[in-house]
Scaffold this active site. Sequence first.
Site, PDB file in Angstrom:
ATOM      1  N   GLU A  95      65.913 -16.335 -58.205  1.00  0.00           N
ATOM      2  CA  GLU A  95      64.898 -16.354 -57.115  1.00  0.00           C
ATOM      3  C   GLU A  95      64.452 -14.817 -56.818  1.00  0.00           C
ATOM      4  OE1 GLU A  95      63.295 -18.054 -55.265  1.00  0.00           O
ATOM      5  OE2 GLU A  95      64.133 -19.894 -54.332  1.00  0.00           O
ATOM      6  N   ASP A  96      63.234 -14.731 -56.453  1.00  0.00           N
ATOM      7  CA  ASP A  96      62.722 -13.388 -56.007  1.00  0.00           C
ATOM      8  C   ASP A  96      63.469 -12.904 -54.748  1.00  0.00           C
ATOM      9  OD1 ASP A  96      61.435 -15.277 -54.433  1.00  0.00           O
ATOM     10  OD2 ASP A  96      59.528 -14.601 -55.049  1.00  0.00           O
ATOM     11  N   ASP A  99      65.424 -15.126 -47.834  1.00  0.00           N
ATOM     12  CA  ASP A  99      64.893 -15.051 -46.351  1.00  0.00           C
ATOM     13  C   ASP A  99      65.994 -15.812 -45.646  1.00  0.00           C
ATOM     14  OD1 ASP A  99      63.805 -14.118 -44.167  1.00  0.00           O
ATOM     15  OD2 ASP A  99      61.939 -14.875 -44.573  1.00  0.00           O
ATOM     16  N   LYS A 127      67.341 -10.787 -47.863  1.00  0.00           N
ATOM     17  CA  LYS A 127      66.951 -10.442 -46.257  1.00  0.00           C
ATOM     18  C   LYS A 127      68.473 -11.171 -45.609  1.00  0.00           C
ATOM     19  CE  LYS A 127      62.165  -9.951 -46.084  1.00  0.00           C
ATOM     20  NZ  LYS A 127      60.786 -10.493 -45.622  1.00  0.00           N
ATOM     21  N   ARG A 161      51.450  -9.307 -57.054  1.00  0.00           N
ATOM     22  CA  ARG A 161      52.465  -9.549 -58.036  1.00  0.00           C
ATOM     23  C   ARG A 161      52.858  -8.763 -59.207  1.00  0.00           C
ATOM     24  NH1 ARG A 161      54.174 -14.822 -55.862  1.00  0.00           N
ATOM     25  NH2 ARG A 161      52.488 -16.314 -55.380  1.00  0.00           N
TER      26      ARG A 161
HETATM   27  P1  5GP Z   1      63.565 -18.956 -47.469  1.00  0.00           P
HETATM   28  O1  5GP Z   1      63.726 -20.228 -47.658  1.00  0.00           O
HETATM   29  O2  5GP Z   1      64.870 -18.309 -47.992  1.00  0.00           O
HETATM   30  O3  5GP Z   1      63.255 -18.599 -46.048  1.00  0.00           O
HETATM   31  O4  5GP Z   1      62.226 -18.362 -48.190  1.00  0.00           O
HETATM   32  C1  5GP Z   1      62.308 -17.624 -49.446  1.00  0.00           C
HETATM   33  C2  5GP Z   1      60.966 -17.528 -49.717  1.00  0.00           C
HETATM   34  O5  5GP Z   1      60.099 -16.928 -48.714  1.00  0.00           O
HETATM   35  C3  5GP Z   1      60.657 -16.674 -51.005  1.00  0.00           C
HETATM   36  O6  5GP Z   1      60.875 -17.328 -52.265  1.00  0.00           O
HETATM   37  C4  5GP Z   1      59.234 -15.874 -50.918  1.00  0.00           C
HETATM   38  O7  5GP Z   1      58.426 -16.884 -51.210  1.00  0.00           O
HETATM   39  C5  5GP Z   1      59.010 -15.898 -49.442  1.00  0.00           C
HETATM   40  N1  5GP Z   1      59.246 -14.689 -49.026  1.00  0.00           N
HETATM   41  C6  5GP Z   1      60.323 -14.268 -47.917  1.00  0.00           C
HETATM   42  N2  5GP Z   1      60.441 -12.953 -47.678  1.00  0.00           N
HETATM   43  C7  5GP Z   1      59.072 -12.641 -48.295  1.00  0.00           C
HETATM   44  C8  5GP Z   1      58.637 -11.196 -48.323  1.00  0.00           C
HETATM   45  O8  5GP Z   1      59.167 -10.206 -47.845  1.00  0.00           O
HETATM   46  N3  5GP Z   1      57.627 -11.066 -49.137  1.00  0.00           N
HETATM   47  C9  5GP Z   1      56.966 -12.410 -49.931  1.00  0.00           C
HETATM   48  N4  5GP Z   1      56.015 -11.944 -50.575  1.00  0.00           N
HETATM   49  N5  5GP Z   1      57.681 -13.539 -49.888  1.00  0.00           N
HETATM   50  C10 5GP Z   1      58.590 -13.825 -49.042  1.00  0.00           C
END
Ligand code: 5GP
Length: 190
Positions: A95-96, A99, A127, A161
């Site tokens: 995973e990149d 959040d 995060k 990207r």
């Molecule tokens: P989660 O389900 O953990 O809230 O969401 C994770 C996803 O939110 C990541 O795979 C990404 O697509 C998006 N995301 C969360 N924070 C960022 C950020 O700071 N920048 C970008 N480009 N995408 C983010």
Amino acid sequence: MTTLDYATEVIPETDLLSRVAELGEAITHDFRGRDPLFVIMLNGSVPFGADLVRRVDLPAEVDFLGLNRFGGGGRIGIAMDLSTPVLDRNVILIEDIIDTGLTLTVLRRMMTDRGAATVSTAALLDKTRRRVTDVPVEYRGFEVGDEYLVGYGLDWRGLYRNLRSVWAVLDQDVFATRTDFLAATLSARG
Ligand code: 5GP
């Protein structure tokens, strides 16, 4: 590191690559004798995943999974499914960024439901302060703050990207109007 009035470089290329190499070493150590199946999440995790898998010195398979997200709350659908069965495999999700943790929670459950022997996660960025659900991240690159990040796979409306380093957007309204951001990153790189 470079600072513009609307964005600042937070993780330079050299730091990204050396941390990715460390994660690759740790995975190589931990998975010796139980070859992993890497699942690279489209689209944001492609640069990280490509660099990470080349730092793992084990027989490993690589596949890709694309998701559609529907609003908040972690509701997701599959836009492009794996072509490799995960039954009895040691799956490492790549995973990149994590959040809230909702996407990862759903993904891990999906792999378990499909019969994976083990499920682990390698996330470049985390995060941690924004987490709403407790989900394990076995291999973490960097803990980051709340800012919106772009580069090294992370996009802004589909763009950026392909930047080699990670940048934080300081002012989203100003950032949205800047068509010279890419040029600024290139001149910062020299
Ligand atoms: P989660 O389900 O953990 O809230 O969401 C994770 C996803 O939110 C990541 O795979 C990404 O697509 C998006 N995301 C969360 N924070 C960022 C950020 O700071 N920048 C970008 N480009 N995408 C983010």
